[in-house]
Write a protein that holds these residues in place. Structure first.
Motif, PDB file in Angstrom:
ATOM      1  N   ASP A   1      -0.483 -12.577  11.543  1.00  0.00           N
ATOM      2  CA  ASP A   1      -0.622 -12.807  10.107  1.00  0.00           C
ATOM      3  C   ASP A   1      -0.567 -11.514   9.303  1.00  0.00           C
ATOM      4  OD1 ASP A   1      -0.835 -15.508  10.567  1.00  0.00           O
ATOM      5  OD2 ASP A   1      -3.015 -15.552  10.419  1.00  0.00           O
ATOM      6  N   VAL A   2      -0.300 -11.672   8.021  1.00  0.00           N
ATOM      7  CA  VAL A   2      -0.264 -10.564   7.060  1.00  0.00           C
ATOM      8  C   VAL A   2      -1.501 -10.658   6.174  1.00  0.00           C
ATOM      9  CG1 VAL A   2       0.938  -9.628   5.047  1.00  0.00           C
ATOM     10  CG2 VAL A   2       2.241 -10.386   7.037  1.00  0.00           C
ATOM     11  N   TYR A   3      -2.153  -9.539   6.005  1.00  0.00           N
ATOM     12  CA  TYR A   3      -3.325  -9.423   5.138  1.00  0.00           C
ATOM     13  C   TYR A   3      -2.850  -8.805   3.835  1.00  0.00           C
ATOM     14  CZ  TYR A   3      -7.965  -7.368   3.858  1.00  0.00           C
ATOM     15  OH  TYR A   3      -9.124  -6.982   3.239  1.00  0.00           O
ATOM     16  N   VAL A   4      -2.960  -9.556   2.731  1.00  0.00           N
ATOM     17  CA  VAL A   4      -2.579  -9.071   1.405  1.00  0.00           C
ATOM     18  C   VAL A   4      -3.850  -8.626   0.704  1.00  0.00           C
ATOM     19  CG1 VAL A   4      -1.503  -9.659  -0.796  1.00  0.00           C
ATOM     20  CG2 VAL A   4      -0.622 -10.666   1.324  1.00  0.00           C
ATOM     21  N   ASP A   5      -3.903  -7.366   0.265  1.00  0.00           N
ATOM     22  CA  ASP A   5      -5.110  -6.818  -0.338  1.00  0.00           C
ATOM     23  C   ASP A   5      -4.773  -6.052  -1.605  1.00  0.00           C
ATOM     24  OD1 ASP A   5      -7.854  -6.355  -0.530  1.00  0.00           O
ATOM     25  OD2 ASP A   5      -7.777  -4.548   0.686  1.00  0.00           O
TER      26      ASP A   5
END
Length: 174
Positions: A107-111
């Protein structure tokens, strides 16, 4: 297939940082378990806003993201000593696609507030975890202010964490 996910804390009045990017209000809560580590173990890459990167880079102690690829959305030159960090440019769809490629099958963590809002507005976020901290800041950097449209969310789960924190997990409704 990779999912784009958000994992963020918010004050009760909806701020993710104080007016000068202060995050000191996030610490010092009794009985709080580590919810970040289990989340981050599912992450293959992180897409981070430049402002967020500049704040995190100033933290004392170890780099919290290990060797996980960090893509920093920026239009300014980015100097870093870390091979795992690179500056990226493009529209939000291109940025999320680049992060998914870097994440491979994870998964990609968008912050970062602006990136989260942009990704939500384009329908790119698959899951949002917001931990509400029992504090009213009164002013600061808002989490969702500036979204260009309404977002209907489906509650996937809630959980009390420690002394008064509440974790809320949502998915966008189609």
């Amino acid at each position: 297939m990779s999912r784009a996910r958000v994992f963020i804390a918010s004050s009760l009045d909806g701020f993710i940082a104080g007016p000068n990017d202060e995050l000191d209000w996030l610490s010092g809560h009794e009985g709080v378990e580590d919810t970040f580590t289990p989340f981050f173990q599912q992450i293959g890459a992180m897409l981070m806003g430049r402002r967020t990167f500049d704040v995190v880079r100033g933290f004392e102690g170890e780099w919290p993201y290990g060797e996980t690829p960090i893509l920093v959305a920026t239009n300014r030159p980015l100097s870093t000593q870390r091979e795992s960090v690179q500056g990226v440019r493009g529209n939000i769809t291109e940025l999320v696609d680049q992060a998914k490629q870097a994440a491979r099958d994870r998964d990609v963590y968008v912050d970062g507030g602006a990136l989260i809002r942009s990704a939500m507005d384009e329908g790119l976020i698959d899951e949002l975890t917001v931990t509400v901290i029992p504090i009213v800041l009164g002013e600061g950097i808002p989490l969702f202010a500036g979204a260009t449209r309404r977002h209907q969310l489906e509650l996937l789960g809630t959980r009390a964490i420690g002394a008064g924190l509440v974790e809320l997990v949502y998915a966008p409704r189609p």
